[in-house]
Design a protein around this motif. Sequence first.
Motif, PDB file in Angstrom:
ATOM      1  N   ASN A 137      13.429 -23.382  12.360  1.00 19.95           N
ATOM      2  CA  ASN A 137      13.169 -22.426  11.281  1.00 19.95           C
ATOM      3  C   ASN A 137      14.437 -22.182  10.464  1.00 19.95           C
ATOM      4  N   LEU A 138      14.339 -21.315   9.474  1.00 19.91           N
ATOM      5  CA  LEU A 138      15.439 -21.147   8.528  1.00 19.91           C
ATOM      6  C   LEU A 138      16.446 -20.123   9.019  1.00 19.91           C
ATOM      7  N   PRO A 139      17.731 -20.446   8.923  1.00 21.67           N
ATOM      8  CA  PRO A 139      18.744 -19.431   9.185  1.00 21.67           C
ATOM      9  C   PRO A 139      18.756 -18.408   8.053  1.00 21.67           C
ATOM     10  N   ASP A 140      19.270 -17.240   8.326  1.00 20.01           N
ATOM     11  CA  ASP A 140      19.434 -16.241   7.272  1.00 20.01           C
ATOM     12  C   ASP A 140      20.680 -16.621   6.484  1.00 20.01           C
ATOM     13  N   ASN A 141      20.473 -17.317   5.352  1.00 17.62           N
ATOM     14  CA  ASN A 141      21.639 -17.813   4.620  1.00 17.62           C
ATOM     15  C   ASN A 141      22.383 -16.726   3.855  1.00 17.62           C
ATOM     16  N   THR A 142      21.898 -15.481   3.899  1.00 24.15           N
ATOM     17  CA  THR A 142      22.674 -14.389   3.307  1.00 24.15           C
ATOM     18  C   THR A 142      23.762 -13.907   4.271  1.00 24.15           C
ATOM     19  N   MET A 143      23.762 -14.444   5.498  1.00 25.77           N
ATOM     20  CA  MET A 143      24.763 -14.046   6.480  1.00 25.77           C
ATOM     21  C   MET A 143      25.798 -15.133   6.740  1.00 25.77           C
ATOM     22  N   ILE A 144      25.718 -16.225   6.000  1.00 26.96           N
ATOM     23  CA  ILE A 144      26.711 -17.276   6.165  1.00 26.96           C
ATOM     24  C   ILE A 144      28.040 -16.828   5.552  1.00 26.96           C
ATOM     25  N   PRO A 145      29.160 -17.372   6.007  1.00 30.16           N
ATOM     26  CA  PRO A 145      30.464 -16.900   5.514  1.00 30.16           C
ATOM     27  C   PRO A 145      30.762 -17.276   4.067  1.00 30.16           C
ATOM     28  N   TYR A 146      29.878 -18.028   3.421  1.00 27.53           N
ATOM     29  CA  TYR A 146      30.026 -18.235   1.973  1.00 27.53           C
ATOM     30  C   TYR A 146      30.059 -16.890   1.264  1.00 27.53           C
ATOM     31  N   LEU A 147      29.317 -15.915   1.788  1.00 27.47           N
ATOM     32  CA  LEU A 147      29.322 -14.563   1.227  1.00 27.47           C
ATOM     33  C   LEU A 147      30.291 -13.695   2.017  1.00 27.47           C
ATOM     34  N   GLN A 148      31.151 -13.011   1.281  1.00 25.70           N
ATOM     35  CA  GLN A 148      32.136 -12.121   1.882  1.00 25.70           C
ATOM     36  C   GLN A 148      31.955 -10.705   1.327  1.00 25.70           C
ATOM     37  N   PRO A 149      32.382  -9.691   2.070  1.00 21.75           N
ATOM     38  CA  PRO A 149      32.291  -8.318   1.555  1.00 21.75           C
ATOM     39  C   PRO A 149      33.005  -8.179   0.213  1.00 21.75           C
ATOM     40  N   ASP A 234      27.258 -30.890  31.291  1.00 27.95           N
ATOM     41  CA  ASP A 234      26.492 -30.595  32.504  1.00 27.95           C
ATOM     42  C   ASP A 234      25.722 -29.281  32.403  1.00 27.95           C
ATOM     43  N   GLY A 235      25.787 -28.641  31.229  1.00 30.72           N
ATOM     44  CA  GLY A 235      25.038 -27.415  31.013  1.00 30.72           C
ATOM     45  C   GLY A 235      25.789 -26.147  31.326  1.00 30.72           C
ATOM     46  N   THR A 236      26.991 -26.246  31.889  1.00 31.71           N
ATOM     47  CA  THR A 236      27.769 -25.051  32.202  1.00 31.71           C
ATOM     48  C   THR A 236      28.488 -24.546  30.957  1.00 31.71           C
ATOM     49  N   GLN A 237      28.746 -23.245  30.929  1.00 33.48           N
ATOM     50  CA  GLN A 237      29.431 -22.657  29.788  1.00 33.48           C
ATOM     51  C   GLN A 237      30.939 -22.666  30.009  1.00 33.48           C
ATOM     52  N   SER A 238      31.648 -22.892  28.919  1.00 34.37           N
ATOM     53  CA  SER A 238      33.106 -22.828  28.945  1.00 34.37           C
ATOM     54  C   SER A 238      33.542 -21.420  28.542  1.00 34.37           C
ATOM     55  N   ASN A 239      34.846 -21.202  28.535  1.00 33.94           N
ATOM     56  CA  ASN A 239      35.375 -19.909  28.064  1.00 33.94           C
ATOM     57  C   ASN A 239      35.794 -19.970  26.600  1.00 33.94           C
ATOM     58  N   ILE A 240      35.420 -21.053  25.915  1.00 32.38           N
ATOM     59  CA  ILE A 240      35.727 -21.201  24.492  1.00 32.38           C
ATOM     60  C   ILE A 240      34.572 -20.613  23.687  1.00 32.38           C
ATOM     61  N   VAL A 241      34.872 -19.676  22.837  1.00 33.19           N
ATOM     62  CA  VAL A 241      33.833 -18.982  22.066  1.00 33.19           C
ATOM     63  C   VAL A 241      34.068 -19.207  20.572  1.00 33.19           C
ATOM     64  N   VAL A 242      33.014 -19.583  19.863  1.00 35.05           N
ATOM     65  CA  VAL A 242      33.093 -19.731  18.406  1.00 35.05           C
ATOM     66  C   VAL A 242      32.133 -18.744  17.770  1.00 35.05           C
ATOM     67  N   ASN A 243      32.401 -18.420  16.507  1.00 36.22           N
ATOM     68  CA  ASN A 243      31.506 -17.518  15.782  1.00 36.22           C
ATOM     69  C   ASN A 243      31.418 -17.962  14.323  1.00 36.22           C
ATOM     70  N   GLY A 244      30.745 -17.170  13.513  1.00 40.00           N
ATOM     71  CA  GLY A 244      30.496 -17.551  12.129  1.00 40.00           C
ATOM     72  C   GLY A 244      31.521 -17.060  11.131  1.00 40.00           C
ATOM     73  N   ASP A 245      32.678 -16.577  11.601  1.00 39.73           N
ATOM     74  CA  ASP A 245      33.705 -16.123  10.674  1.00 39.73           C
ATOM     75  C   ASP A 245      34.209 -17.291   9.822  1.00 39.73           C
ATOM     76  N   ASP A 255      33.153 -24.900   3.353  1.00 42.34           N
ATOM     77  CA  ASP A 255      32.322 -24.490   2.212  1.00 42.34           C
ATOM     78  C   ASP A 255      31.595 -23.190   2.506  1.00 42.34           C
ATOM     79  N   GLY A 256      31.659 -22.741   3.761  1.00 46.75           N
ATOM     80  CA  GLY A 256      31.021 -21.484   4.137  1.00 46.75           C
ATOM     81  C   GLY A 256      29.510 -21.572   4.222  1.00 46.75           C
ATOM     82  N   ILE A 257      28.970 -22.769   4.084  1.00 49.38           N
ATOM     83  CA  ILE A 257      27.515 -22.963   4.040  1.00 49.38           C
ATOM     84  C   ILE A 257      27.040 -23.846   5.188  1.00 49.38           C
ATOM     85  N   HIS A 258      27.720 -24.964   5.409  1.00 49.76           N
ATOM     86  CA  HIS A 258      27.301 -25.913   6.430  1.00 49.76           C
ATOM     87  C   HIS A 258      28.124 -25.732   7.703  1.00 49.76           C
ATOM     88  N   PRO A 259      27.541 -26.033   8.868  1.00 48.17           N
ATOM     89  CA  PRO A 259      28.337 -26.022  10.096  1.00 48.17           C
ATOM     90  C   PRO A 259      29.394 -27.113  10.064  1.00 48.17           C
TER      91      PRO A 259
END
Length: 329
Positions: A137-149, A234-245, A255-259
Amino acid sequence: TFMYWYRADRYDNQANLNNFGISGATIDDLISYDGTKKITDITDSLLIQVVGLMNPFICSVVGLNPAASKSALDQALDRDPTFVSVWIGNNDTIFATIMGDDGKLLMTDLDKWKASWDILVAKIKAKKPVKGVVLINLPDNTMIPYLQPLHNKYTTITEGADIPEGSMVPVFSTRVSCVADVITPQQIKTIQDRIIAINKIINATAKKEGWALVDAYTMIRTELVAGVALTRSDGTQSNIVVNGDYAYGGFMSLDGIHPCSTGYAIVANRMARAVNETYGTSIPLIDEVEVWKNDSLNQNPIDPRDYPAQMGNLTYIVNTMVRLMAQFM
């Protein structure tokens, strides 16, 4: 680019390819493009008409191997696939987000979208070799980092500018002088409502047909805000965390739009899990940590906004274009 999209292989030879994705395509482009349609055929914009007269070649609308004179969907189904993945619709809304439109010009009408979707689903169901389907389904593209406060350290607001509170600005914006330079809260809500409406259609189809579903909408709205831990093969989680900033979050490209590569690996694994859970298959997972280690946007992150001269030039060019389009469309 803004007015001409094609893949690097230019679709010249699909004999050994199973990827029928088209950059910039709307759902209509996917199901009905016949190799002859031009941007100048589908818009009354004076600006686009003038550009089309100057260079008609750059005003071709997206398509897949136009020489085949068949839609991308038909070309794909002609291959008698046993499994189909479908991710379409984001371009039916995101141009409104990018251009700060209220949806009247740059979003596909919902009834028209539903009609096209019904055609797509019916054609897939009618293809006997198809044993399974995964929908995203569609991501909420109004929350991508292309848009900033609106209020951020990189953007100057002209004194006296009448800008609604809660407005957002493109990530490259160095100055704001009028409402045309932003996307307003009302515009954001209009786009979000359309995304939700389209997702109801996609989600309902997955449930009715028993197809696998990847919930990109929830992922963007929740996990990329709080952060998501990378998964090993192997399906286990690492301690490396990424986010959408923007720039330093680790999921999105500049470009703030594509991964970025890491973000796409996460999406691919969500698809693998959805297919495995629905169909009892055993598609192996990508090692997201290994992708992250080889992803330059994660290993050597840089924020282009730290180069104000170049970003200022981009602001001037894009703001001018947006205002021209608003005037002539």
